[in-house]
Design a protein around this motif. Structure first.
Motif, PDB file in Angstrom:
ATOM      1  N   ILE A 247      -3.300  44.596 124.314  1.00  0.00           N
ATOM      2  CA  ILE A 247      -1.694  44.096 124.206  1.00  0.00           C
ATOM      3  C   ILE A 247      -1.639  42.747 122.998  1.00  0.00           C
ATOM      4  CG2 ILE A 247      -1.306  44.440 126.640  1.00  0.00           C
ATOM      5  CD1 ILE A 247      -1.712  41.175 127.280  1.00  0.00           C
ATOM      6  N   ASP A 251       2.607  39.602 124.384  1.00  0.00           N
ATOM      7  CA  ASP A 251       2.635  40.121 125.748  1.00  0.00           C
ATOM      8  C   ASP A 251       1.983  39.341 126.674  1.00  0.00           C
ATOM      9  OD1 ASP A 251       4.188  42.553 124.842  1.00  0.00           O
ATOM     10  OD2 ASP A 251       2.083  43.491 124.367  1.00  0.00           O
ATOM     11  N   TRP A 252       1.374  38.392 126.143  1.00  0.00           N
ATOM     12  CA  TRP A 252       0.506  37.394 127.062  1.00  0.00           C
ATOM     13  C   TRP A 252       0.604  35.836 126.749  1.00  0.00           C
ATOM     14  CZ3 TRP A 252      -2.549  38.999 131.275  1.00  0.00           C
ATOM     15  CH2 TRP A 252      -3.270  38.145 131.937  1.00  0.00           C
TER      16      TRP A 252
END
Length: 298
Positions: A247, A251-252
């Motif tokens: 990812i 996304d994090w």
């Protein structure tokens, strides 16, 4: 001087434990509460009580995100405390090896960083470590800064342990694949620090030793690539093999932005001391195997 011990700080951390495990020279390893950057008097007391021939400072605030909420504590551990330790070393004529981080850079260079490249930390952790570097070098001590990255070991909290634990709970993981750096085994970094300490005891302090050096395992990868390598090793040893999806950083989200590319160039270390750390894949094989062996022990 040669009969006096090395003082190793941060004894309960990954690097401190690795240093104590490998040290062949006389040493004293200290940690909280006996040695605590939050209590400056303990720094002076440990130094005076030990009367060291050399100091390896492996103590630090390393919780990157938590540093944002604990800024004062991070600065005391990563700047004020090391500055005090450096002054003690200066006054006693004792060399100091101080460990720092790739997070002093913003990761925008696009190629491995040299020791001379401009710093641009992205958060409190990186800023406090960078300020600690400057304070140590400005102290007038015989001081060497060793920047490293992505430290992991068979013991303690680190990415490899997190991945193994996660794989025991789920068969699908999402790991950031657009941040590049070099996983570095604590035992390999400890070996370099102890080799330098031995060299200093042999040659005495030399002008070429002063300043900043980079010390990581060879090669590079992403966090996703690191995770895949961990499971490549762990699966044949009986661990489950989850699906690992790459990812993006977006996304994090985390409280602190990480450097996108914090690879470090280790040429100066090789040229000055003839020291080269093994490839990160070899280190990962050793560490993960040792970790799982320890897990299986009664």
């Amino acid at each position: 001087m040669t009969d006096r011990p090395i003082l190793i700080t941060g004894a309960t951390g990954q690097l401190g434990m690795a240093l104590a495990a490998q040290a062949s020279l006389p040493y004293r390893a200290v940690s909280r509460p006996d040695f605590d950057f939050e209590r400056p008097e303990t720094i002076a007391h440990c130094f005076a009580e030990t009367a060291p021939s050399l100091v390896i400072n492996a103590a630090a605030w390393t919780a990157v995100d938590a540093a944002e909420q604990h800024e004062a504590e991070a600065w005391r551990a990563n700047c004020d405390g090391p500055a005090q330790l450096a002054r003690l070393c200066r006054d006693a004529g004792v060399p100091l090896l101080h460990v720092s981080t790739d997070y002093v850079f913003d990761g925008a260079k696009g190629s491995p960083y040299l020791e001379s490249d401009p710093v641009a930390p992205l958060g409190v952790y990186g800023a406090s470590k960078e300020a600690g570097e400057r304070a140590v070098l400005a102290s007038g001590a015989e001081a060497m800064i060793l920047r490293t990255a992505w430290v992991f070991s068979a013991r303690g909290k680190n990415f490899a342990r997190t991945m193994i634990n996660a794989s025991r709970k789920t068969n699908a993981l999402r790991v950031v694949g657009d941040q590049r750096g070099t996983p570095t085994a604590a035992e390999d970094l400890a070996g370099v620090l102890l080799a330098i300490a031995t060299k200093i005891r042999t040659t005495g302090w030399q002008p070429a030793y002063q300043g900043i050096f980079h010390a990581t395992n060879a090669g590079d990868t992403t966090w996703h690539g690191f995770a895949e390598a961990i499971f490549d090793i762990a699966a044949p040893l009986g661990e489950s093999r989850p699906t690992v999806t790459a990812i993006t950083t977006a996304d994090w989200p985390t409280p602190v932005r990480r450097p996108a590319d914090s690879r470090l160039d280790n040429t100066k270390l090789a040229n000055t001391f003839g020291l080269r750390l093994p490839d990160w894949r070899d280190a990962t094989t050793r560490i993960v195997t040792a970790m799982l062996s320890a897990d299986a022990s009664p």
